[in-house]
Structure formats: C-alpha cells, structure tokens
Write an enzyme that holds these catalytic residues in place. Sequence first.
Site, short mmCIF file in Angstrom:
data_model
loop_
_atom_site.label_atom_id
_atom_site.label_comp_id
_atom_site.label_asym_id
_atom_site.label_seq_id
_atom_site.Cartn_x
_atom_site.Cartn_y
_atom_site.Cartn_z
N ARG A 198 0.86 -1.20 0.00
CA ARG A 198 0.00 0.00 0.00
C ARG A 198 0.89 1.24 0.00
NH1 ARG A 198 -1.60 1.57 4.54
NH2 ARG A 198 -2.47 -0.39 5.29
N TYR A 233 -15.86 17.02 -16.12
CA TYR A 233 -16.22 15.60 -16.15
C TYR A 233 -17.33 15.28 -15.14
CZ TYR A 233 -15.56 10.53 -15.71
OH TYR A 233 -15.75 9.18 -15.67
N LYS A 260 -7.56 6.25 -19.90
CA LYS A 260 -7.86 6.73 -21.24
C LYS A 260 -6.62 6.61 -22.13
CE LYS A 260 -11.69 7.52 -19.09
NZ LYS A 260 -12.02 8.76 -18.45
N ASP A 275 -6.95 18.75 -15.00
CA ASP A 275 -7.24 17.40 -15.44
C ASP A 275 -6.80 17.32 -16.91
OD1 ASP A 275 -8.40 15.09 -16.50
OD2 ASP A 275 -10.23 15.27 -15.30
C1 LIG Z 1 -12.57 9.20 -17.24
C2 LIG Z 1 -12.24 10.54 -16.72
C3 LIG Z 1 -12.04 10.78 -15.36
C4 LIG Z 1 -12.21 9.71 -14.33
O1 LIG Z 1 -11.28 8.69 -14.44
P1 LIG Z 1 -11.56 7.17 -14.02
O2 LIG Z 1 -10.28 6.52 -14.33
O3 LIG Z 1 -12.73 6.68 -14.81
O4 LIG Z 1 -11.87 7.21 -12.53
C5 LIG Z 1 -11.68 12.05 -14.98
N1 LIG Z 1 -11.56 13.06 -15.86
C6 LIG Z 1 -11.75 12.87 -17.17
C7 LIG Z 1 -11.59 14.01 -18.11
C8 LIG Z 1 -12.10 11.61 -17.66
O5 LIG Z 1 -12.31 11.44 -18.97
#
Ligand SMILES: *Cc1c(COP(=O)(O)O)cnc(C)c1O
Length: 379
Positions: free
Chosen positions: A46, A98, A195, A170
């Site tokens: 962890r 998001y 992604k 982000d």
């Molecule tokens: C998918 C996404 C998230 C969240 O990520 P997860 O891995 O699904 O928890 C946050 N911000 C953006 C822009 C995203 O496309």
Amino acid sequence: MDFSTMAIHEGQAPDAATGATVVPVYQTSTFTQQGIGEHKGFEYSRLSNPTRTALEVSLAALEHARYGLAFASGLAAEHAVFSLLNPGDHIVTVANVYGGTVRLFERLFSRYGITFSYVEGSDAQEFEGAIGSNTKLIWLETPTNPLLTIVDIEAVASIARARGVLLAVDNTFASPYFQRPLELGADIVVQSTTKYIAGHSDVIGGAVLLNDASIYEELRFFQNTIGAIPGPQDVWLTLRGVKTLAVRMRQHETNAFAVARFLQDHPRVSQVYFPGLPQHPNHEVARRQMSGFGGMVSFRLKEGNRESVNAFVKKLKVFSLADSLGGVESLVCFPMVMTHDAVPEKQRLELGITGDLLRLSIGIEGIDDLLADLKQALA
Ligand SMILES: *Cc1c(COP(=O)(O)O)cnc(C)c1O
C-alpha cells in the site's frame, strides 16, 4: 530527451535483481526485511511497490514533473487532490467538467463543507471574478468533455498565482504528449490513465503529477492513508501502454482531423467540435498551449433527437457505442444519456448537451474504414 524515448525508458531500467528487461509484476503485498528497520526501500505494497514506482517515475517524467503518484482510478486521484482542502474552503471549476468530478464535488465533498463555483471557461477573467477569500483551488479541464472548449491555462495560472490559489488541471483529454500544464504554470496535473495513457481500454487507473515537495508529501500521505492504490497487474498494463503513447497520439490526431473535416462537409451534420479546426472558437489558444489537438471529435446531427441518433449509432459497425475514450478502438457516445446522465437537466441544456449531440473517440484503425463507417451510417 525525446518524449518517445522517455516513455520507453524512464523508470524502466532493467530489473536490478534479475536483469529482466521489462519491469516485472511484483505481485506481493509485503517485503522481507533483513533486520528491524533494515530493508531495500519497500515494506508493504500500500505504501509502495516497485512496479507502481516504475509507473510513477515514468508518468512524472512525461508531464515534466518532479513527483508522481499512481491511484486506483482517475477519480481516486482527484479525491486525493480535493483532500488537500479543509471545511469552509472553495473551489472554482469549469461548468463543462467531467460528470464524475461533479458527483465527487456535489455529493461527497459538499458534505465536508466545501463549496464550488462553475464558470464557462473560455474567458480567463471569469476565474478572477469567481475567486473569493476562501478559494483554495481552481480545477480546470481542457479540452472539456464533450464540447472540447479550451481553457487558457497560462492566463488562469497567472490569476491563480496572484491570488494565492492552487491550480490543478485534469489533463486526461490531451495526454502529456500534446499538453503539459505544469510548464504553463499549473501546480498539479491529474490524469485518468484509463484513457490515452493506458490506451487499450483494458484497465482503470489514475495519477497525480506535481513539482512541490510539501504538497507531494501530503498527497503521498493520503495515498497510503486512504489506500486507493492500483494493483501491480494494472500498473504493469498501464506501463505497457505508456511505451506507445507517442505513436498512438499522432495517429489518433491524424484520424480525428480527417473525421472532423469529413463531418464538417456532410449535409446531415449541423455542427462539428474539434479544436484543430480553424473555426473552433478557441482554436488560437489550443494552438498556443497544445502541440496537437487530440483524438476527440463531437458533432450534432441536423434535427437530431434520441430516436434518429439511436438509428445512426445502431448502423455503425467499426465504432462501438460505449462510455470511455482514448483506446485504440473508435467509440461513439451519446453524452445526454451516457456520460452526462448525472448532470441535472437544466444544467445539461445550458451546456448544450442535447439530443442531437454525439461524441466520438477516434481510434487508430485505418482512416478509410472509419470514414466509410460514418458515411454509411449517416446515409
Ligand atoms: C474518465 C475521466 C475521469 C475519471 O477517471 P476514471 O479513471 O474513470 O476514474 C476524470 N476526468 C476525465 C476528463 C475523464 O475522462
């Protein structure tokens, strides 16, 4: 060092114990110590694990950051960043943020006495106006989802700095290949590695990248204390994806340009959203702060509604109807019902997320096949 070289080598030296060329999956929860307090830098997974450390070093290098922390998902990474705040603090963010971030704000952190303001985002001065005496954080997303609005990171960073507010970005939609917010003045970058970074739609993960040592220590404390860490298998898959990030991003973008131009000229399409098109309202800002425009394209079907859009997506053969983005395969998504279902109707309509809007995550398949698929489904 070139981005591609870093993606393949940073954090990924041959294994010290065995010489394994590829970082091994250290599938272990604990590490045997030589004596009390005597160990090789790892005690319990962890806290840290060598496979995870490799990913953290790699992702930090790609964002030109000093420090990296990996999390079990993008939202777990966001949770750690928002945990820097205290009751009474205030966050300014973009309206088009998001959906999962809105849920985390409004249904979890609002319970801890944190408040939020939403601005449209294409005019940096809006952020200045929304900052109050208790504002601690500006949370940006650019390009936004699904309308691909571009926020001027440098302009917002100078406002944030002047007002003593942290700026977090982000960077999921652009990936570090096309955009590095820390170089533009941001304090913190968050990635949903699910992604583009992992890139093959087979793993969920997140990361936080930053330069400030004391914020890093606090986030590392949250990572261990909350425990939302990724397992070694998931981390290994993500590292494998990272190695091809540069070639994939170039192909995503080339294909996205071709799709955007095709849709723009199609009589059944009323509007196309792609920051690479000169007609995009924030095209100049995108050109300045990004080295490419990404692989996401949104568009509106002329007089489209849920029924006609459904008929269109059912006809697609190469594109899959699915949430998520950034994988090698092309996806189509109906934001009104899929990604933005949790957003209240009034707010959704104000954002322009209506029944005629579709979002495409353009994959790296042959472009002729993608265009032919769209053409036959639009016919
Ligand atoms: C998918 C996404 C998230 C969240 O990520 P997860 O891995 O699904 O928890 C946050 N911000 C953006 C822009 C995203 O496309």
